[in-house]
Design a protein around this motif. Structure first.
Motif, PDB file in Angstrom:
ATOM      1  N   PRO A 162      59.957 -28.675  20.721  1.00 17.85           N
ATOM      2  CA  PRO A 162      58.508 -28.272  19.839  1.00 17.85           C
ATOM      3  C   PRO A 162      57.460 -28.876  20.328  1.00 17.85           C
ATOM      4  CG  PRO A 162      59.920 -29.622  18.578  1.00 17.85           C
ATOM      5  CD  PRO A 162      60.842 -29.311  19.777  1.00 17.85           C
ATOM      6  N   ILE A 163      56.530 -28.583  20.196  1.00 19.91           N
ATOM      7  CA  ILE A 163      55.078 -29.081  20.344  1.00 19.91           C
ATOM      8  C   ILE A 163      54.462 -29.490  19.134  1.00 19.91           C
ATOM      9  CG2 ILE A 163      52.814 -28.623  21.605  1.00 19.91           C
ATOM     10  CD1 ILE A 163      54.076 -26.754  23.344  1.00 19.91           C
ATOM     11  N   GLY A 164      53.899 -30.930  19.161  1.00 16.12           N
ATOM     12  CA  GLY A 164      53.464 -31.538  18.026  1.00 16.12           C
ATOM     13  C   GLY A 164      54.332 -32.213  17.255  1.00 16.12           C
ATOM     14  N   SER A 165      55.307 -31.676  16.565  1.00 14.93           N
ATOM     15  CA  SER A 165      55.974 -32.143  15.571  1.00 14.93           C
ATOM     16  C   SER A 165      57.707 -31.655  15.845  1.00 14.93           C
ATOM     17  CB  SER A 165      55.468 -32.024  14.169  1.00 14.93           C
ATOM     18  OG  SER A 165      55.548 -30.451  14.013  1.00 14.93           O
ATOM     19  N   PRO A 166      58.343 -32.751  15.194  1.00 11.35           N
ATOM     20  CA  PRO A 166      59.714 -32.286  15.415  1.00 11.35           C
ATOM     21  C   PRO A 166      59.991 -30.837  14.761  1.00 11.35           C
ATOM     22  CG  PRO A 166      59.739 -34.401  14.516  1.00 11.35           C
ATOM     23  CD  PRO A 166      58.189 -33.684  14.351  1.00 11.35           C
ATOM     24  N   CYS A 167      60.953 -30.145  15.289  1.00 11.46           N
ATOM     25  CA  CYS A 167      61.624 -28.839  14.523  1.00 11.46           C
ATOM     26  C   CYS A 167      63.017 -29.086  14.075  1.00 11.46           C
ATOM     27  CB  CYS A 167      61.427 -27.916  15.661  1.00 11.46           C
ATOM     28  SG  CYS A 167      62.147 -26.213  15.006  1.00 11.46           S
ATOM     29  N   THR A 168      62.941 -28.663  12.759  1.00 12.83           N
ATOM     30  CA  THR A 168      64.525 -28.687  12.144  1.00 12.83           C
ATOM     31  C   THR A 168      64.953 -27.378  11.758  1.00 12.83           C
ATOM     32  OG1 THR A 168      64.047 -30.988  11.186  1.00 12.83           O
ATOM     33  CG2 THR A 168      65.678 -29.652  10.039  1.00 12.83           C
ATOM     34  N   THR A 169      65.991 -27.053  12.228  1.00 14.39           N
ATOM     35  CA  THR A 169      66.330 -25.551  11.942  1.00 14.39           C
ATOM     36  C   THR A 169      67.935 -25.723  11.826  1.00 14.39           C
ATOM     37  OG1 THR A 169      66.462 -23.296  13.007  1.00 14.39           O
ATOM     38  CG2 THR A 169      66.947 -24.909  14.485  1.00 14.39           C
ATOM     39  N   LYS A 170      68.449 -24.471  11.496  1.00 12.38           N
ATOM     40  CA  LYS A 170      69.868 -24.597  11.104  1.00 12.38           C
ATOM     41  C   LYS A 170      70.517 -23.643  12.388  1.00 12.38           C
ATOM     42  CE  LYS A 170      69.884 -25.054   6.163  1.00 12.38           C
ATOM     43  NZ  LYS A 170      70.248 -24.524   4.670  1.00 12.38           N
ATOM     44  N   THR A 171      71.532 -24.177  12.915  1.00 11.44           N
ATOM     45  CA  THR A 171      72.114 -23.433  14.141  1.00 11.44           C
ATOM     46  C   THR A 171      73.698 -23.213  13.794  1.00 11.44           C
ATOM     47  OG1 THR A 171      72.163 -23.461  16.257  1.00 11.44           O
ATOM     48  CG2 THR A 171      72.850 -25.751  15.276  1.00 11.44           C
ATOM     49  N   ALA A 228      57.605  -9.474  35.270  1.00 12.36           N
ATOM     50  CA  ALA A 228      58.419 -10.668  34.938  1.00 12.36           C
ATOM     51  C   ALA A 228      58.789 -10.660  33.513  1.00 12.36           C
ATOM     52  CB  ALA A 228      57.441 -11.922  35.106  1.00 12.36           C
ATOM     53  N   LEU A 229      59.994 -10.925  33.275  1.00 14.55           N
ATOM     54  CA  LEU A 229      60.939 -10.601  32.023  1.00 14.55           C
ATOM     55  C   LEU A 229      60.766 -11.711  31.127  1.00 14.55           C
ATOM     56  CD1 LEU A 229      64.388  -8.934  33.195  1.00 14.55           C
ATOM     57  CD2 LEU A 229      61.891  -7.890  33.075  1.00 14.55           C
ATOM     58  N   SER A 230      60.375 -11.402  29.948  1.00 16.43           N
ATOM     59  CA  SER A 230      59.984 -12.539  28.981  1.00 16.43           C
ATOM     60  C   SER A 230      60.628 -12.223  27.702  1.00 16.43           C
ATOM     61  CB  SER A 230      58.436 -12.685  28.765  1.00 16.43           C
ATOM     62  OG  SER A 230      57.956 -13.533  28.035  1.00 16.43           O
ATOM     63  N   TYR A 231      60.201 -13.209  26.754  1.00 22.50           N
ATOM     64  CA  TYR A 231      60.751 -12.998  25.325  1.00 22.50           C
ATOM     65  C   TYR A 231      59.780 -13.629  24.357  1.00 22.50           C
ATOM     66  CZ  TYR A 231      63.938 -13.449  21.283  1.00 22.50           C
ATOM     67  OH  TYR A 231      64.620 -13.261  20.092  1.00 22.50           O
ATOM     68  N   ILE A 232      59.469 -13.048  23.192  1.00 16.70           N
ATOM     69  CA  ILE A 232      58.787 -13.661  22.145  1.00 16.70           C
ATOM     70  C   ILE A 232      59.624 -14.142  20.907  1.00 16.70           C
ATOM     71  CG2 ILE A 232      56.929 -13.170  20.419  1.00 16.70           C
ATOM     72  CD1 ILE A 232      55.446 -11.395  22.466  1.00 16.70           C
ATOM     73  N   GLY A 233      60.380 -13.115  20.443  1.00 15.05           N
ATOM     74  CA  GLY A 233      61.324 -13.570  19.286  1.00 15.05           C
ATOM     75  C   GLY A 233      60.739 -13.493  18.004  1.00 15.05           C
ATOM     76  N   SER A 234      61.706 -13.874  17.234  1.00 17.60           N
ATOM     77  CA  SER A 234      61.359 -13.953  15.664  1.00 17.60           C
ATOM     78  C   SER A 234      60.560 -15.121  15.322  1.00 17.60           C
ATOM     79  CB  SER A 234      62.660 -13.813  15.013  1.00 17.60           C
ATOM     80  OG  SER A 234      62.427 -13.886  13.656  1.00 17.60           O
ATOM     81  N   PRO A 235      59.808 -14.811  14.113  1.00 21.67           N
ATOM     82  CA  PRO A 235      58.936 -15.931  13.498  1.00 21.67           C
ATOM     83  C   PRO A 235      60.136 -17.182  13.051  1.00 21.67           C
ATOM     84  CG  PRO A 235      57.945 -14.057  12.675  1.00 21.67           C
ATOM     85  CD  PRO A 235      59.448 -13.457  13.651  1.00 21.67           C
ATOM     86  N   LEU A 236      61.225 -16.615  12.761  1.00 25.28           N
ATOM     87  CA  LEU A 236      62.222 -17.433  12.281  1.00 25.28           C
ATOM     88  C   LEU A 236      62.837 -18.555  13.571  1.00 25.28           C
ATOM     89  CD1 LEU A 236      64.598 -14.991  10.536  1.00 25.28           C
ATOM     90  CD2 LEU A 236      63.110 -16.723   9.347  1.00 25.28           C
ATOM     91  N   THR A 237      62.502 -18.209  14.676  1.00 22.94           N
ATOM     92  CA  THR A 237      62.897 -19.067  15.840  1.00 22.94           C
ATOM     93  C   THR A 237      61.701 -19.484  16.603  1.00 22.94           C
ATOM     94  OG1 THR A 237      63.264 -17.308  17.356  1.00 22.94           O
ATOM     95  CG2 THR A 237      65.266 -17.712  16.051  1.00 22.94           C
ATOM     96  N   ALA A 238      60.538 -19.270  16.080  1.00 21.27           N
ATOM     97  CA  ALA A 238      59.347 -19.655  16.872  1.00 21.27           C
ATOM     98  C   ALA A 238      59.061 -21.099  17.029  1.00 21.27           C
ATOM     99  CB  ALA A 238      58.057 -19.186  16.102  1.00 21.27           C
ATOM    100  N   GLY A 239      59.485 -21.726  16.022  1.00 17.62           N
ATOM    101  CA  GLY A 239      59.262 -23.398  16.110  1.00 17.62           C
ATOM    102  C   GLY A 239      59.903 -24.050  17.295  1.00 17.62           C
ATOM    103  N   ILE A 240      60.974 -23.576  17.583  1.00 17.83           N
ATOM    104  CA  ILE A 240      61.539 -24.142  18.923  1.00 17.83           C
ATOM    105  C   ILE A 240      61.415 -23.449  20.144  1.00 17.83           C
ATOM    106  CG2 ILE A 240      63.603 -22.798  18.431  1.00 17.83           C
ATOM    107  CD1 ILE A 240      63.447 -26.471  19.786  1.00 17.83           C
ATOM    108  N   TYR A 241      60.719 -22.066  19.738  1.00 13.29           N
ATOM    109  CA  TYR A 241      60.928 -21.335  21.383  1.00 13.29           C
ATOM    110  C   TYR A 241      59.532 -20.737  21.474  1.00 13.29           C
ATOM    111  CZ  TYR A 241      62.043 -18.015  24.823  1.00 13.29           C
ATOM    112  OH  TYR A 241      62.225 -17.316  25.923  1.00 13.29           O
ATOM    113  N   ARG A 242      58.790 -19.723  20.936  1.00 15.88           N
ATOM    114  CA  ARG A 242      57.527 -19.208  21.297  1.00 15.88           C
ATOM    115  C   ARG A 242      56.439 -20.400  20.885  1.00 15.88           C
ATOM    116  NH1 ARG A 242      56.016 -15.409  24.919  1.00 15.88           N
ATOM    117  NH2 ARG A 242      53.818 -15.236  24.908  1.00 15.88           N
ATOM    118  N   GLN A 243      56.711 -21.253  19.922  1.00 17.42           N
ATOM    119  CA  GLN A 243      55.523 -22.397  19.703  1.00 17.42           C
ATOM    120  C   GLN A 243      56.006 -23.589  20.499  1.00 17.42           C
ATOM    121  OE1 GLN A 243      55.490 -22.583  15.285  1.00 17.42           O
ATOM    122  NE2 GLN A 243      54.793 -20.323  15.584  1.00 17.42           N
ATOM    123  N   GLY A 244      57.135 -23.621  21.317  1.00 19.82           N
ATOM    124  CA  GLY A 244      57.376 -24.670  21.829  1.00 19.82           C
ATOM    125  C   GLY A 244      57.339 -24.942  23.369  1.00 19.82           C
ATOM    126  N   THR A 245      57.909 -25.727  24.226  1.00 18.45           N
ATOM    127  CA  THR A 245      57.649 -25.899  25.382  1.00 18.45           C
ATOM    128  C   THR A 245      57.841 -24.710  26.428  1.00 18.45           C
ATOM    129  OG1 THR A 245      59.752 -26.599  25.894  1.00 18.45           O
ATOM    130  CG2 THR A 245      57.946 -28.467  25.531  1.00 18.45           C
TER     131      THR A 245
END
Length: 402
Positions: A162-171, A228-245
């Motif tokens: 993630p960018i800025g702060s840690p990301c806690t999620t359930k996997t 180019a193939l890409s992905y945005i994804g759900s707000p549920l995974t945004a912290g680690i994905y779209r809002q991350g590196t």
């Protein structure tokens, strides 16, 4: 011959061996799932698929061959059989090449580093010598842990943070007996040059380099299109994905598309776009914290209404070739993920996400489907394959037939 029985041994979602017969049958299934395939033979458009052996790149290759009748080049980076079996992508490529030959498609597969100028030189030579010196389509689908800059020799390494702060999620993980467990994980934030490194690997730099390299050699046809193939994804995974590196890299990819689109439009009447694909079980996605749990829950909500990668790439090819309207969002992206991000679907997934525990997740997520999909990535859990039988692991890389 090197025959043996291959058992599905894994470390988490990573399997140590792949099954050649299962990989071949899986490719057969994907081809057969393409609706209204074009007849065998013919002079279809010339396409270059970078990242052709796995995930959405494999789907792009098979859908292009079957639906459009493309000919051209697939580029990937796979390991040959040795002490262990070959990688799944090695066997999938051999199977794809076999089907291409059976259907009269002239498709060459190159195995090596797509980031290197050596590979670009090989591709340029083939385009000039074998395919009339013109390229109609380029599909870019590369996910890699590192990239060597051809100019400087510096090795850039991508990170998933993630960018800025840690990301806690359930996997979602599975114990040694296959029982599901929902675990909370915390990923520390990016630091130092983590973002820049990830953008250098997963952003649009290499995609643009490919276009420039081929354009400088006058190998791009009038009306050339690249995606180019890409992905945005759900707000549920945004912290680690779209809002991350990785999200920063995807933003760079989209900015590159806008710059290339303007350039190609002026020079060739061409297009450069990103295609936002929807969730799927891939070798890359299973490494992202929370994605396994999310995709399992999404399947629990949608069932068979989920659109497979092959189905999505059929739609992409239809849009690129004019068989269907080119539909872009307000930022100029092709969106193949609207079914996933439908508000009603996301609300239903979010409700299950909030209450899914180790005890309840089997009822809320389709874990049987998810487990099968993970195993299918390596050629296991494919119907019709006798996994108790010995199989020859020494499958040759497809050779060029003149």
């Amino acid at each position: 011959m090197s025959e043996r029985v291959i058992a599905p041994k894994s470390r988490g979602f990573l399997f140590l061996d792949s099954h050649p017969t299962g990989c071949r049958r899986l490719v057969d299934e994907m081809w057969q799932a393409v609706p209204e395939p074009v007849p065998a033979g013919g002079e279809g458009p010339v396409a270059l698929i970078i990242g052709s052996s796995a995930g959405y790149g494999l789907a792009a290759t098979i859908a292009g061959l079957a639906r459009v009748g493309i000919r051209g080049i697939g580029v990937c980076f796979e390991k040959a059989p040795a002490r262990r079996t070959g990688t799944a992508g090695w066997y999938r490529t051999a199977a794809t090449a076999r089907l291409a030959r059976q259907h009269g498609r002239d498709m060459v597969f190159l195995n090596g580093d797509a980031f290197s100028d050596t590979m670009k030189e090989q591709v340029a030579g083939l385009l000039a010598e074998r395919f009339g010196g013109r390229l109609d389509f380029l599909i870019y689908s590369v996910a890699a842990p590192r990239r060597t800059d051809p100019d400087t020799g510096h090795v850039h390494a991508s990170v998933l943070k993630p960018i800025g702060s840690p990301c806690t999620t359930k996997t979602l993980v599975f114990d040694d007996d296959g029982a599901p467990e929902v675990k909370e994980v915390t990923t520390p934030p990016a630091e130092g040059d983590d973002v820049e490194q990830t953008v250098a690997v997963m952003g649009g730099t290499d995609w643009e380099r490919w276009i420039t390299y081929l354009d400088d050699r006058s190998l791009l046809a009038e009306g050339f299109a690249t995606v180019a193939l890409s992905y945005i994804g759900s707000p549920l995974t945004a912290g680690i994905y779209r809002q991350g590196t990785i999200g920063a890299a995807k933003s760079h990819l989209e900015a590159t598309a806008r710059a290339l689109d303007e350039r190609l439009g002026k020079a060739l009447g061409g297009r450069a776009l990103t295609s936002v694909n929807a969730a799927a079980v891939t070798q890359s996605s299973t490494a992202i914290p929370g994605i396994a749990r999310y995709v399992g829950l999404l399947r629990g909500v949608l069932g068979d209404a989920m659109v497979s990668p092959t189905g999505q790439l059929v739609e992409l090819w239809d849009q690129l070739t004019g068989d269907g309207p080119l539909v872009l969002d307000e930022e100029g992206r092709i969106r193949l993920d609207t079914w996933e991000l439908d508000p009603a679907v996301q609300d239903a997934v979010a409700e299950r996400w909030s209450v899914a525990t180790s005890d309840t997740v089997p009822e809320l997520a389709d874990l049987d489907w998810f487990g099968d999909e993970v195993r299918r990535l390596y050629g296991f859990s494919v119907p019709g394959v006798d996994y108790s039988a010995a199989v020859d692991t020494e499958v040759a890389w497809p050779t060029r037939i003149n």
